[in-house]
Scaffold this motif. Structure first.
Motif, PDB file in Angstrom:
ATOM      1  N   TRP A  32       0.830  -1.208   0.000  1.00 26.20           N
ATOM      2  CA  TRP A  32       0.000   0.000   0.000  1.00 26.20           C
ATOM      3  C   TRP A  32       0.860   1.251   0.000  1.00 26.20           C
ATOM      4  O   TRP A  32       0.660   2.156  -0.788  1.00 26.20           O
ATOM      5  CB  TRP A  32      -0.928   0.016   1.210  1.00 26.20           C
ATOM      6  N   VAL A  33       1.778   1.304   0.959  1.00 28.42           N
ATOM      7  CA  VAL A  33       2.696   2.439   1.097  1.00 28.42           C
ATOM      8  C   VAL A  33       4.102   1.871   1.234  1.00 28.42           C
ATOM      9  O   VAL A  33       4.459   1.330   2.283  1.00 28.42           O
ATOM     10  CB  VAL A  33       2.337   3.307   2.323  1.00 28.42           C
ATOM     11  N   PRO A  34       4.919   1.969   0.196  1.00 32.85           N
ATOM     12  CA  PRO A  34       6.225   1.306   0.204  1.00 32.85           C
ATOM     13  C   PRO A  34       7.203   1.823   1.254  1.00 32.85           C
ATOM     14  O   PRO A  34       8.038   1.068   1.748  1.00 32.85           O
ATOM     15  CB  PRO A  34       6.764   1.579  -1.210  1.00 32.85           C
ATOM     16  N   ASP A  35       7.132   3.102   1.593  1.00 29.60           N
ATOM     17  CA  ASP A  35       8.182   3.684   2.430  1.00 29.60           C
ATOM     18  C   ASP A  35       7.674   4.301   3.731  1.00 29.60           C
ATOM     19  O   ASP A  35       8.194   5.299   4.201  1.00 29.60           O
ATOM     20  CB  ASP A  35       8.938   4.753   1.643  1.00 29.60           C
ATOM     21  N   GLY A  36       6.654   3.728   4.325  1.00 25.88           N
ATOM     22  CA  GLY A  36       6.157   4.293   5.574  1.00 25.88           C
ATOM     23  C   GLY A  36       5.081   3.429   6.210  1.00 25.88           C
ATOM     24  O   GLY A  36       4.777   2.326   5.734  1.00 25.88           O
ATOM     25  N   LEU A  37       4.509   3.945   7.297  1.00 26.14           N
ATOM     26  CA  LEU A  37       3.441   3.258   8.006  1.00 26.14           C
ATOM     27  C   LEU A  37       2.093   3.870   7.648  1.00 26.14           C
ATOM     28  O   LEU A  37       2.007   5.052   7.320  1.00 26.14           O
ATOM     29  CB  LEU A  37       3.667   3.354   9.520  1.00 26.14           C
TER      30      LEU A  37
END
Length: 230
Positions: free
Chosen positions: A90-95
């Motif tokens: 969903w979001v490659p670089d975060g929460l």
């Protein structure tokens, strides 16, 4: 008439040491009782909210507190909990900040045109969402597998969540993807920590006064001369 040097300081030392000790013990006990017994390694972390997907619960710029656990730890989440999850698809670089609306064994569905979601066949009351007339932007009917959860943002018109990823495990994610649980503000731990710190400071001050009082008492006492008027 004799007056012992350091008597007043000695009394204050005893009072401060006793009060400080009680604060340290009380704060430590309070913190221990407030700690989640199943997750002793959990720490509290403050996060600044940047997105709009959880409006109106959290506005951009708000501060949120989370209990954070070790990677792959299974949190005991409940329906309605706000969680931080790691979902690279969903979001490659975060929460991702989102809300749990269903977990293992639940059937969650939205029928086009209805004003609410349905949880296990019953209308789901969601007072927290931004626009209650839009419980979802897409229809779905999902039975959540065990150990998995179905997530939706409170701003259903602008949210990266399970409803937009129905082709991937029906939008569900494994519970091990949860990295933190929203705790609003860990008041108990803040108060307990303040009590321990305050008590420690009082003990240090009391100890200093006690040493000073002992030094003064070792000195030769003096006599106060009384003058008698004729």
């Amino acid at each position: 008439m004799e007056r012992r040097r350091g008597r007043g300081r000695g009394i204050w030392a005893i009072v401060l040491l006793a009060a400080g000790g009680l604060l340290v013990l009380g704060g430590s006990a309070w913190g221990a009782m407030s700690a989640p017994g199943d997750h002793p390694e959990v720490v509290y972390q403050k996060e600044n909210i940047r997105g709009e997907n959880m409006r109106p619960t959290y506005e951009p710029g708000d501060t949120a507190w989370f209990s954070m656990g070790a990677d792959s730890e299974n949190f005991e989440v409940s329906r309605g909990d706000v969680v931080l999850v790691s979902v690279p698809e969903w979001v490659p670089d975060g929460l991702v900040l989102s809300r749990v609306v269903a977990f293992g064994g639940d059937r969650i569905e939205y029928r086009q045109g209805e004003s609410t979601l349905r949880l296990n066949g019953q209308p789901l009351d969601e007072p927290y969402i931004l626009d209650r007339s839009v419980p979802s932007i897409v229809p779905f009917d999902v039975t959540v597998p065990e150990q998995r959860i179905f997530l939706l943002g409170d701003n259903r018109n602008n949210s990266v969540d399970s409803s937009l990823h129905l082709g991937e495990d029906q939008g569900t994610i494994h519970i091990s993807a949860v990295r933190g649980e929203d705790v609003r503000r860990p008041t108990d731990f803040i108060v307990a920590g303040g009590a321990v710190v305050g008590g420690a400071v009082m003990c240090v001050v009391g100890g200093g006064l006690g040493v000073w009082a002992l030094v003064l008492r070792r000195r030769r006492p003096f006599r106060r001369q009384l003058r008698l008027r004729a």
